[in-house]
Design a protein around this motif. Sequence first.
Motif, short mmCIF file in Angstrom:
data_model
loop_
_atom_site.label_atom_id
_atom_site.label_comp_id
_atom_site.label_asym_id
_atom_site.label_seq_id
_atom_site.Cartn_x
_atom_site.Cartn_y
_atom_site.Cartn_z
N ARG A 1 0.84 -1.20 0.00
CA ARG A 1 0.00 0.00 0.00
C ARG A 1 0.88 1.25 0.00
NH1 ARG A 1 -3.53 -1.72 5.16
NH2 ARG A 1 -1.36 -1.81 5.88
N PRO A 2 0.46 2.31 -0.71
CA PRO A 2 1.27 3.53 -0.77
C PRO A 2 1.36 4.22 0.58
CG PRO A 2 -0.88 3.89 -1.78
CD PRO A 2 -0.78 2.42 -1.50
N ILE A 3 2.53 4.77 0.87
CA ILE A 3 2.73 5.59 2.07
C ILE A 3 2.66 7.04 1.62
CG2 ILE A 3 4.25 6.10 4.02
CD1 ILE A 3 5.58 3.37 3.54
N ASP A 4 1.55 7.69 1.91
CA ASP A 4 1.31 9.02 1.36
C ASP A 4 2.36 10.05 1.80
OD1 ASP A 4 -0.95 7.98 0.14
OD2 ASP A 4 -2.26 8.52 1.82
N GLY A 5 2.77 9.97 3.05
CA GLY A 5 3.79 10.90 3.54
C GLY A 5 5.10 10.75 2.79
N MET A 6 5.47 9.51 2.47
CA MET A 6 6.69 9.27 1.71
C MET A 6 6.55 9.80 0.28
SD MET A 6 9.14 8.00 3.45
CE MET A 6 10.20 7.35 2.16
N TYR A 7 5.39 9.62 -0.32
CA TYR A 7 5.16 10.18 -1.65
C TYR A 7 5.28 11.71 -1.63
CZ TYR A 7 3.81 6.23 -4.61
OH TYR A 7 3.83 5.10 -5.40
N PHE A 8 4.73 12.33 -0.59
CA PHE A 8 4.80 13.80 -0.47
C PHE A 8 6.25 14.27 -0.39
CE2 PHE A 8 4.82 17.49 2.54
CZ PHE A 8 4.23 18.42 1.70
N TRP A 9 7.05 13.63 0.47
CA TRP A 9 8.43 14.08 0.65
C TRP A 9 9.34 13.66 -0.49
CZ3 TRP A 9 10.36 17.65 3.78
CH2 TRP A 9 9.56 18.09 4.83
N ALA A 10 9.14 12.45 -1.03
CA ALA A 10 9.99 12.01 -2.14
C ALA A 10 9.76 12.88 -3.37
CB ALA A 10 9.70 10.54 -2.47
N THR A 11 8.49 13.12 -3.69
CA THR A 11 8.19 14.02 -4.82
C THR A 11 8.71 15.41 -4.54
OG1 THR A 11 6.15 12.76 -5.21
CG2 THR A 11 6.36 14.88 -6.32
N GLY A 12 8.49 15.90 -3.31
CA GLY A 12 8.87 17.27 -2.98
C GLY A 12 10.37 17.50 -2.97
N LEU A 13 11.12 16.58 -2.37
CA LEU A 13 12.57 16.78 -2.30
C LEU A 13 13.21 16.75 -3.68
CD1 LEU A 13 13.46 14.74 0.92
CD2 LEU A 13 13.40 17.24 0.64
N LEU A 14 12.75 15.84 -4.54
CA LEU A 14 13.28 15.83 -5.91
C LEU A 14 12.83 17.08 -6.67
CD1 LEU A 14 13.00 12.10 -7.02
CD2 LEU A 14 15.05 13.39 -6.45
N SER A 15 11.61 17.55 -6.40
CA SER A 15 11.14 18.78 -7.05
C SER A 15 11.92 20.00 -6.60
CB SER A 15 9.64 18.99 -6.75
OG SER A 15 8.85 17.98 -7.34
N SER A 16 12.58 19.90 -5.45
CA SER A 16 13.37 21.03 -4.95
C SER A 16 14.61 21.27 -5.78
CB SER A 16 13.78 20.77 -3.49
OG SER A 16 12.66 20.53 -2.68
N PHE A 17 15.16 20.21 -6.36
CA PHE A 17 16.44 20.35 -7.04
C PHE A 17 16.39 19.91 -8.50
CE2 PHE A 17 17.22 19.72 -2.53
CZ PHE A 17 17.96 20.86 -2.24
N LEU A 18 15.35 19.22 -8.88
CA LEU A 18 15.09 18.94 -10.28
C LEU A 18 13.87 19.78 -10.65
CD1 LEU A 18 15.50 15.07 -10.08
CD2 LEU A 18 17.27 16.78 -10.51
N ASP A 19 13.41 19.68 -11.87
CA ASP A 19 12.22 20.44 -12.22
C ASP A 19 11.00 19.68 -11.72
OD1 ASP A 19 9.93 21.36 -14.10
OD2 ASP A 19 11.49 22.88 -14.27
N ASN A 20 10.02 20.43 -11.15
CA ASN A 20 8.90 19.74 -10.51
C ASN A 20 7.94 19.08 -11.49
OD1 ASN A 20 7.70 22.07 -11.49
ND2 ASN A 20 6.88 22.74 -9.52
N ALA A 21 7.91 19.51 -12.76
CA ALA A 21 6.99 18.90 -13.72
C ALA A 21 7.37 17.45 -14.05
CB ALA A 21 6.89 19.75 -14.98
N PRO A 22 8.59 17.17 -14.51
CA PRO A 22 8.94 15.77 -14.76
C PRO A 22 8.98 14.93 -13.49
CG PRO A 22 10.87 17.16 -15.04
CD PRO A 22 9.69 18.07 -14.93
N THR A 23 9.30 15.55 -12.34
CA THR A 23 9.29 14.80 -11.08
C THR A 23 7.88 14.32 -10.76
OG1 THR A 23 11.15 16.11 -10.25
CG2 THR A 23 9.85 14.92 -8.63
N TYR A 24 6.90 15.19 -10.95
CA TYR A 24 5.50 14.79 -10.76
C TYR A 24 5.16 13.61 -11.65
CZ TYR A 24 0.40 15.00 -11.31
OH TYR A 24 -0.94 14.69 -11.40
#
Length: 484
Positions: free
Chosen positions: A374-397
């Motif tokens: 089952r997905p861990i929503d908090g991990m999805y929030f932080w994993a997507t967010g941290l990569l979006s901080s230093f990569l571009d957020n569109a392809p990260t999404y």
Amino acid sequence: MKQQSTASARTAATVVGVCAFWSSGAAAAALDGSTLSPLWALPFAGILLSIAILPLVASALWHHHFGKIAAAWAAALLVPFAFAFGMHAALHTLIHALATEYIPFIVLLAALYTIAGGICVRGNLHGSPNVNTAMLALGTLLASVMGTTGAAMLLIRPVLRANDNRKHCVHVVIFFIFLVANAGGSLSPLGDPPLFLGFLNGVDFFWTTRHLALPMLFVCTSLLVLFYALDSYLYHCRGADREERAAFLDPTPDSHGIFIEGKVNFVLLALVVGLVLMSGLWKPGIEFTVLGAPIELQNAVRDVALIGLTGLSLAVTPRAARAGNAFNWAPIEEVAKLFAGIFVTIAPVIMMLRAGSDGAFAQVARLVTDTEGRPIDGMYFWATGLLSSFLDNAPTYLVFFNLAGGDAQTLMTSGATTLAAISAGAVFMGANSYIGNAPNFMVKSMAQARGVRMPSFFAYLLWAGAILVPIFLMTTWLFFSGEK
């Protein structure tokens, strides 16, 4: 500029000619992602690292050749891909990436950029805490309607003029990036590029409005309250700032009124909203192929009409309005070139992610899922967010959207909190660094041009860490912890 336009037109004509030559085989079936090696992700990683690092360590090289660098990474994927799987498979990958995702993405972004760039706010306000907070709140609301890029370009100049007699105004620009250039764009696909990519992949237009309204309200209200407290302290309580304001000659004295040039563009913005809504609500069930890529009628109508509105804005906007905004094509040209490379190189990554536990990125999937899958929503929030901080957020999404299954209907229903976590992480945490979202660097550059001493890349990270991280931790606990 004319020479650049001619060169771009020749390049486009060449690409179209090559695609037409190979169109007979372009409809080949997409490859099975479970058969792909993770080495096919290297060009995608390369272009993202280039975007993150080269502007810092080789600024001149990057600004003169970023288009060539993006094209080189795209070629680094397509050429070996053609040798490994055949020319038709490589061409199918190229055409599908450009026709079904890149072109709609860049057409909307260019329309919002051009139309918003024709609205010029004249006059000057006094940069008091009340006025500054009101302008940031207005920009936050506008960001979901006209995009973070449009809202940032519309309001950054009035905000800078209002505070140009204050020495301590760096915080104003930083919070502007937090709110207007990022978190404010979380309520609609028009707001931020990641959400528009979700819309292109089947997420309903108003889904984000319903599911991100409370997280967005919490984050933005918290930031506005913190900003007001900090701005009030610097404005009223800090003696140095008070003395400097009294002695400093205001380069743009406060005026008695504010007026707007290019108001016809508000009508055009409303039409843009209508067109995007139309493409999500009108489903005629008519589909055709262009060079092997499936195109739905409603999306084709939307994109052609958006191009028409862009041209209409250029024709009817008074020249003085664009001159007042110092409007130019450089920002959108950079986005167009870089994202062409990104959308091509991300294609095999998406194939592997869609393969799930059978694909090369099965380990990544395990980080964001529990032992029962089952997905861990908090991990999805932080994993997507941290990569979006230093990569571009569109392809990260797009990466995490596909990691979560890539099926919009399932994610909007049984996976709603997971999709909300991915969406919020990509939009909110794009503010964590200057390179997290396209408007961040544009706002920074414009502020520096007006004499604001903006923090360095790493100093900005300290600002973001001190202010945003505690708010995001609270956001995780309130909305994505899984607690009922």
